[in-house]
Each structure stands twice: as C-alpha cells, then as structure tokens.
Design an enzyme around this catalytic site. Structure first.
Site, PDB file in Angstrom:
ATOM      1  N   GLY A  79      19.839  26.925 -25.338  1.00 12.65           N
ATOM      2  CA  GLY A  79      19.717  27.619 -26.407  1.00 12.65           C
ATOM      3  C   GLY A  79      19.904  26.711 -27.734  1.00 12.65           C
ATOM      4  O   GLY A  79      21.106  25.826 -27.631  1.00 12.65           O
ATOM      5  N   GLY A 136      20.048  28.124 -21.543  1.00  8.14           N
ATOM      6  CA  GLY A 136      18.620  28.623 -22.072  1.00  8.14           C
ATOM      7  C   GLY A 136      17.321  28.389 -21.323  1.00  8.14           C
ATOM      8  O   GLY A 136      16.623  28.954 -21.120  1.00  8.14           O
ATOM      9  N   GLU A 180      28.420  26.958 -19.655  1.00  8.83           N
ATOM     10  CA  GLU A 180      28.857  27.947 -20.819  1.00  8.83           C
ATOM     11  C   GLU A 180      30.405  28.100 -20.998  1.00  8.83           C
ATOM     12  O   GLU A 180      30.992  28.029 -22.191  1.00  8.83           O
ATOM     13  CB  GLU A 180      28.085  29.051 -20.903  1.00  8.83           C
ATOM     14  CG  GLU A 180      26.545  29.032 -21.165  1.00  8.83           C
ATOM     15  CD  GLU A 180      25.722  28.615 -20.037  1.00  8.83           C
ATOM     16  OE1 GLU A 180      24.673  28.389 -20.521  1.00  8.83           O
ATOM     17  OE2 GLU A 180      26.311  28.310 -18.761  1.00  8.83           O
ATOM     18  N   ASP A 198      24.987  33.108 -19.248  1.00 15.38           N
ATOM     19  CA  ASP A 198      24.110  34.285 -19.759  1.00 15.38           C
ATOM     20  C   ASP A 198      22.621  33.978 -19.084  1.00 15.38           C
ATOM     21  O   ASP A 198      22.233  33.464 -18.208  1.00 15.38           O
ATOM     22  CB  ASP A 198      24.163  34.549 -21.161  1.00 15.38           C
ATOM     23  CG  ASP A 198      23.628  33.474 -22.259  1.00 15.38           C
ATOM     24  OD1 ASP A 198      23.572  32.250 -21.625  1.00 15.38           O
ATOM     25  OD2 ASP A 198      23.502  33.833 -23.404  1.00 15.38           O
TER      26      ASP A 198
END
Length: 375
Positions: free
Chosen positions: A87, A135, A158, A166
């Site tokens: 992301g 992402g 992360e 996530d």
C-alpha cells in the site's frame, strides 16, 4: 491526396494522445476476449496501491463479476520489477498524522477490495511476478489462482513499521502449513521464487518470460470454466523446470518453526528462541528485537484469532487494529525510520514486549460500534 495525409496525421495524433493518457493512468482496466484485465501501472513506485487505484478497481471488479461475457479476471503489474510492493504507506502516514479521514478511507477501501477478491465468483488469476508485499499480497492471495515466477519476492514486513500483516493476513497466514504463517507474519521473512509456491502462497509457478504467452492463452479461452483455466495453468506449471530440484528454503527449520511459533505469547516465543540457541534461532531473535513490540503482540493475537474466523470477520478485526495503529505512535515512527529517514533505528514506545499491556492489546481489538468496517 494531401487531404488524406493530413487526415491520417490528425487521426494518428489522436491515437497517440489516447495512448499517452492511458499509459499514464495508475491502473489500466481493459476487456480482452473473455478476460477482464487489471494492470497496476505505477512502476516508479513498484506499483504501490493508493486510494484512487482502489476506487477504480473495486467497481470494475464488481461489474465484471456480473457480466455474462466476462469469464475470468487477470491482475498484473507493469515495469518488470514488481507486481505490487504494498500500500502507499507515505500517503496513509500523511493522512493519519493530521487525523484525516483519508487513512480511514484507504483501509476501508482496501479491505473491501480484498473481500471482493476473496468472494469473486469469476476465476481470478494474479500474475505475481516480482515484488509482492503487503497490499500486493492482499490483491492476489485471496483469489483462485496465484502464479509466481523466479522473480517473485514475497513478504509481509509490517511489524517492522509498527503495523501488522493486514489485508487478510489474519486469514491466510494461520492457514499455511504448520506455523509457517506465524513465522512469516512476525518476522517479515522474505520468500523468493519457487519457495512462494512451496509455502502455499502461490498456486502455480511459471517462468517470468512465459507470462505474456500464458496471458494470451488465457484470453483466447472460449467461455472457460474454472477447471479449464486450472488445466491451462497446470500445463504451464508442469513445463516449468526452473529451480525444480531446490528444496523449500525453510524445510530444515520447519520443526523448530512449528514448535517455537506455537507458543501462546510473544514473551514465550522469545524465551523458546533463547533456549534453542541455534544459529537459526539467534537470527530470528535479532529480527524480532528490531520489530515494534506492540505490533508483535497485536500480530500474534490477530493470527491466533484469525485461524478460526471467516475472511469477513478477519477483515473487520484488522480494520479495528488499523485504526488503533493510526492512533498510536509506533506506525509513524516505523515509517520514519524505515521509509523516510532510513536510519533503520526506530524508537518504539513502549520499547519492550513486557511493557505492552494485555489491556492495551484488548482495547485494540474492541468493536468500533457504528464505525466498524461494513462489508
């Protein structure tokens, strides 16, 4: 004759323009044959996913899913280096710092897209050539087919930036064999090439240079079923001999990984690593000591709970965690140390696992009431 030439010039000029505007778009969405094709097109930033891309992909995916003339969906990246490196963390950081709804919107949009991929009724083929992290994993791992190549580099890094794995990591990681998903999620360990297949993240392995031919063959399929698509992917997979003889990189450590990462708490995992004392264990300790203690505790619980949840429940839980991280300190500090100043020495608060209270962790998992993620 001159008129014709001039008219041709004008037409060519128009074509050139339409090509240019297209090639500068962040994401290209096109229909070829029976296939809907999503091309992530930000090669300079390794196809990092931002909110405007999410807002374009989601409705198109939903449209193709309903369209009787679309039989499969293919997603890929441009530039040859990355499928999608994650992301757009910088944009989220800027938004989060000023308490902007942009960061909320990003996580909502991204997780809804992850869910749309996970529930898509049409066969979804992700060509994960090159860097596929964070992402980018969310854009691929929940679909039916994930084709890795010798260039694929997978990681969920992360915990090193004060976040947690996530995009549905709480769903797919604990479902990998043994405790390998816990290991990958907590340490951010990178897997390359065929190892991505052997870990169970990819479904097929094909040489990078064969992808254009594979894509062409996928597009040429006449109203294919999921089985037809699987057959075609299998035929490419079987012909690929790259690194065929190589053993899975984590093979020799699997016993240790399964025993150490089945512990109930981060403190216990650290204790087991210290007791083990092997070069492998020492290396993992060094890695874990660099991570955000808060992130480690959130991640372990996320994976343990996610193991028995549906993808939708996991994404709701992860949305709560994302909002807790946006309110905390470690995420901004991690981004500063790893991505902005690049000094690689974040000052975590609190700095030690023992100082991250159970009460704090519990609060991060609490319902947000009306603000919970709607799927």
């Amino acid at each position: 004759r001159l008129k014709t030439i001039n008219r041709l010039r004008v037409i060519l000029q128009h074509l050139k323009m339409s090509n240019q505007t297209d090639s500068t778009a962040e994401v290209l969405l096109e229909k070829r044959g029976g296939a809907g094709i999503i091309t992530l097109n930000r090669p300079k930033v390794l196809n990092a996913l931002n909110l405007s891309m999410i807002k374009q992909i989601y409705p198109q995916l939903k449209t193709w899913e309903q369209d009787p003339e679309t039989f499969l969906i293919i997603i890929k990246g441009t530039g040859g280096k990355a499928f999608c490196a994650g992301g757009d963390i910088r944009a989220i950081t800027e938004a989060g710092k000023v308490g902007d709804k942009g960061s909320r919107e990003f996580f909502q949009g991204e997780y809804r897209l992850n869910n749309a991929i996970g529930t898509c009724k049409k066969p979804y083929v992700a060509l994960i050539d090159g860097i596929t992290m964070g992402g980018g994993v969310g854009l691929s791992v929940h679909g039916h087919f994930r084709v890795a190549t010798e260039k694929t580099l997978f990681a969920m890094p992360e915990t090193a930036i004060g976040l947690f794995p996530d995009v549905g990591g709480g769903y797919f990681l604990p479902r990998l064999s043994g405790k390998v998903g816990y290991y990958l999620g907590l340490t951010g360990c990178r897997l390359k090439g065929r190892d991505v297949l052997k870990a169970g993240i990819a479904t097929h392995f094909v040489e990078s240079e064969k992808l254009p031919a594979l894509e062409k063959d996928l597009i040429a399929l006449k109203s294919p079923s999921k089985e037809n698509i699987a057959d075609l992917l299998n035929s490419y997979h079987k012909k690929c001999t790259v690194d065929q003889e190589k053993k899975f990189v984590l093979d020799e450590h699997m016993e240790k990984i399964n025993s150490i990462f089945s512990a109930n708490s981060m403190e216990e995992i650290v204790k087991k690593l210290k007791q083990d004392g092997s070069p492998f264990a020492i290396k993992q300790l060094e890695t874990i000591n660099k991570m955000s203690p808060t992130s480690l505790k959130l991640t372990l619980r996320q994976l343990r709970e996610g193991a028995s949840m549906s993808l939708q429940e996991v994404l709701r839980m992860e949305y709560r965690l994302s909002q807790a991280c946006m309110k905390g300190q470690d995420f901004y500090e991690g981004v500063r140390a790893v991505l902005i100043d690049k000094d690689q020495s974040p000052k975590w608060k609190p700095p030690a696992l023992e100082e991250v209270s159970d009460e704090y962790v519990d609060n991060c998992f609490k319902s947000l009431g009306n603000d919970d993620l709607k799927l």
